[in-house]
Design a protein around this motif. Sequence first.
Motif, PDB file in Angstrom:
ATOM      1  N   UNK A  19       0.833  -1.201   0.000  1.00  0.00           N
ATOM      2  CA  UNK A  19       0.000   0.000   0.000  1.00  0.00           C
ATOM      3  C   UNK A  19       0.868   1.252   0.000  1.00  0.00           C
ATOM      4  N   UNK A  20       1.856   1.301   0.871  1.00  0.00           N
ATOM      5  CA  UNK A  20       2.760   2.450   0.928  1.00  0.00           C
ATOM      6  C   UNK A  20       3.601   2.577  -0.328  1.00  0.00           C
ATOM      7  N   UNK A  21       4.048   1.435  -0.854  1.00  0.00           N
ATOM      8  CA  UNK A  21       4.854   1.454  -2.083  1.00  0.00           C
ATOM      9  C   UNK A  21       4.026   1.952  -3.265  1.00  0.00           C
ATOM     10  N   UNK A  22       2.757   1.536  -3.332  1.00  0.00           N
ATOM     11  CA  UNK A  22       1.877   1.983  -4.420  1.00  0.00           C
ATOM     12  C   UNK A  22       1.637   3.482  -4.337  1.00  0.00           C
ATOM     13  N   UNK A  23       1.425   3.982  -3.126  1.00  0.00           N
ATOM     14  CA  UNK A  23       1.210   5.425  -2.954  1.00  0.00           C
ATOM     15  C   UNK A  23       2.454   6.205  -3.368  1.00  0.00           C
ATOM     16  N   UNK A  24       3.618   5.695  -3.033  1.00  0.00           N
ATOM     17  CA  UNK A  24       4.867   6.357  -3.417  1.00  0.00           C
ATOM     18  C   UNK A  24       5.035   6.353  -4.934  1.00  0.00           C
ATOM     19  N   UNK A  25       4.694   5.248  -5.569  1.00  0.00           N
ATOM     20  CA  UNK A  25       4.765   5.165  -7.033  1.00  0.00           C
ATOM     21  C   UNK A  25       3.825   6.175  -7.681  1.00  0.00           C
ATOM     22  N   UNK A  26       2.582   6.224  -7.177  1.00  0.00           N
ATOM     23  CA  UNK A  26       1.613   7.169  -7.753  1.00  0.00           C
ATOM     24  C   UNK A  26       2.098   8.602  -7.604  1.00  0.00           C
ATOM     25  N   UNK A  27       2.623   8.945  -6.439  1.00  0.00           N
ATOM     26  CA  UNK A  27       3.090  10.308  -6.217  1.00  0.00           C
ATOM     27  C   UNK A  27       4.296  10.670  -7.066  1.00  0.00           C
ATOM     28  N   UNK A  28       5.193   9.731  -7.247  1.00  0.00           N
ATOM     29  CA  UNK A  28       6.438   9.996  -7.981  1.00  0.00           C
ATOM     30  C   UNK A  28       6.250   9.985  -9.491  1.00  0.00           C
ATOM     31  N   UNK A  29       5.469   9.033 -10.007  1.00  0.00           N
ATOM     32  CA  UNK A  29       5.402   8.824 -11.459  1.00  0.00           C
ATOM     33  C   UNK A  29       4.069   9.198 -12.096  1.00  0.00           C
TER      34      UNK A  29
ATOM     35  N   UNK B 165      -4.673   8.216 -19.012  1.00  0.00           N
ATOM     36  CA  UNK B 165      -5.439   8.473 -17.794  1.00  0.00           C
ATOM     37  C   UNK B 165      -5.869   7.158 -17.150  1.00  0.00           C
ATOM     38  N   UNK B 166      -6.181   6.156 -17.958  1.00  0.00           N
ATOM     39  CA  UNK B 166      -6.581   4.857 -17.422  1.00  0.00           C
ATOM     40  C   UNK B 166      -5.418   4.198 -16.675  1.00  0.00           C
ATOM     41  N   UNK B 167      -4.208   4.376 -17.164  1.00  0.00           N
ATOM     42  CA  UNK B 167      -3.039   3.774 -16.520  1.00  0.00           C
ATOM     43  C   UNK B 167      -2.718   4.442 -15.196  1.00  0.00           C
ATOM     44  N   UNK B 168      -3.026   5.712 -15.065  1.00  0.00           N
ATOM     45  CA  UNK B 168      -2.679   6.445 -13.852  1.00  0.00           C
ATOM     46  C   UNK B 168      -3.849   6.590 -12.874  1.00  0.00           C
ATOM     47  N   UNK B 169      -5.025   6.071 -13.232  1.00  0.00           N
ATOM     48  CA  UNK B 169      -6.191   6.167 -12.352  1.00  0.00           C
ATOM     49  C   UNK B 169      -5.980   5.317 -11.110  1.00  0.00           C
ATOM     50  N   UNK B 170      -6.485   5.788  -9.961  1.00  0.00           N
ATOM     51  CA  UNK B 170      -6.378   4.966  -8.752  1.00  0.00           C
ATOM     52  C   UNK B 170      -7.153   3.666  -8.914  1.00  0.00           C
ATOM     53  N   UNK B 171      -6.747   2.632  -8.218  1.00  0.00           N
ATOM     54  CA  UNK B 171      -7.474   1.362  -8.297  1.00  0.00           C
ATOM     55  C   UNK B 171      -8.933   1.549  -7.887  1.00  0.00           C
ATOM     56  N   UNK B 172      -9.786   0.708  -8.385  1.00  0.00           N
ATOM     57  CA  UNK B 172     -11.213   0.755  -8.048  1.00  0.00           C
ATOM     58  C   UNK B 172     -11.397   0.673  -6.547  1.00  0.00           C
ATOM     59  N   UNK B 173     -12.233   1.566  -6.019  1.00  0.00           N
ATOM     60  CA  UNK B 173     -12.518   1.559  -4.590  1.00  0.00           C
ATOM     61  C   UNK B 173     -11.538   2.362  -3.770  1.00  0.00           C
ATOM     62  N   UNK B 174     -10.591   3.000  -4.428  1.00  0.00           N
ATOM     63  CA  UNK B 174      -9.594   3.803  -3.705  1.00  0.00           C
ATOM     64  C   UNK B 174      -9.737   5.256  -4.120  1.00  0.00           C
ATOM     65  N   UNK B 175      -9.700   6.147  -3.187  1.00  0.00           N
ATOM     66  CA  UNK B 175      -9.830   7.576  -3.478  1.00  0.00           C
ATOM     67  C   UNK B 175      -8.546   8.083  -4.106  1.00  0.00           C
ATOM     68  N   UNK B 176      -8.651   9.069  -5.026  1.00  0.00           N
ATOM     69  CA  UNK B 176      -7.444   9.658  -5.606  1.00  0.00           C
ATOM     70  C   UNK B 176      -6.622  10.373  -4.521  1.00  0.00           C
ATOM     71  N   UNK B 177      -5.301  10.472  -4.735  1.00  0.00           N
ATOM     72  CA  UNK B 177      -4.451  11.129  -3.721  1.00  0.00           C
ATOM     73  C   UNK B 177      -4.770  12.598  -3.576  1.00  0.00           C
TER      74      UNK B 177
END
Length: 100
Positions: free
Chosen positions: A64-74, A88-100
């Motif tokens: 979970x923390x690694x995914x959040x770091x990836x989303x923030x960095x890339x 946009x589809x590649x960078x969208x948050x996973x289903x059921x998860x709020x955007x950062x």
Amino acid sequence: AQDGGAPGGVHLGAELSFRWQCVEQPIGKLLFQRFLSGAPGLAAAGALWAELEAYERCEEAERSGAAAALRGRFFSPGGAEHCGFLSAAATAPPTGEAPP
């Protein structure tokens, strides 16, 4: 050969694919990753690839923390190595998860 294969009936389709040459073959993977890291416009793509491979090796509790770091960095505009070429589809948050 008329079927698109090499003489002797060996089909070369897999050997010509990106996946086979740059992901499955160690020397091809190394050379392609070096190419990405050496090209100013592609260095972020190379870094993303390396981080995604590290993510796949991390423990479930760390994901979970690694995914959040990836989303923030890339994936986030303004991120340290934003990969604006991703859809946009590649960078969208996973289903059921709020955007950062």
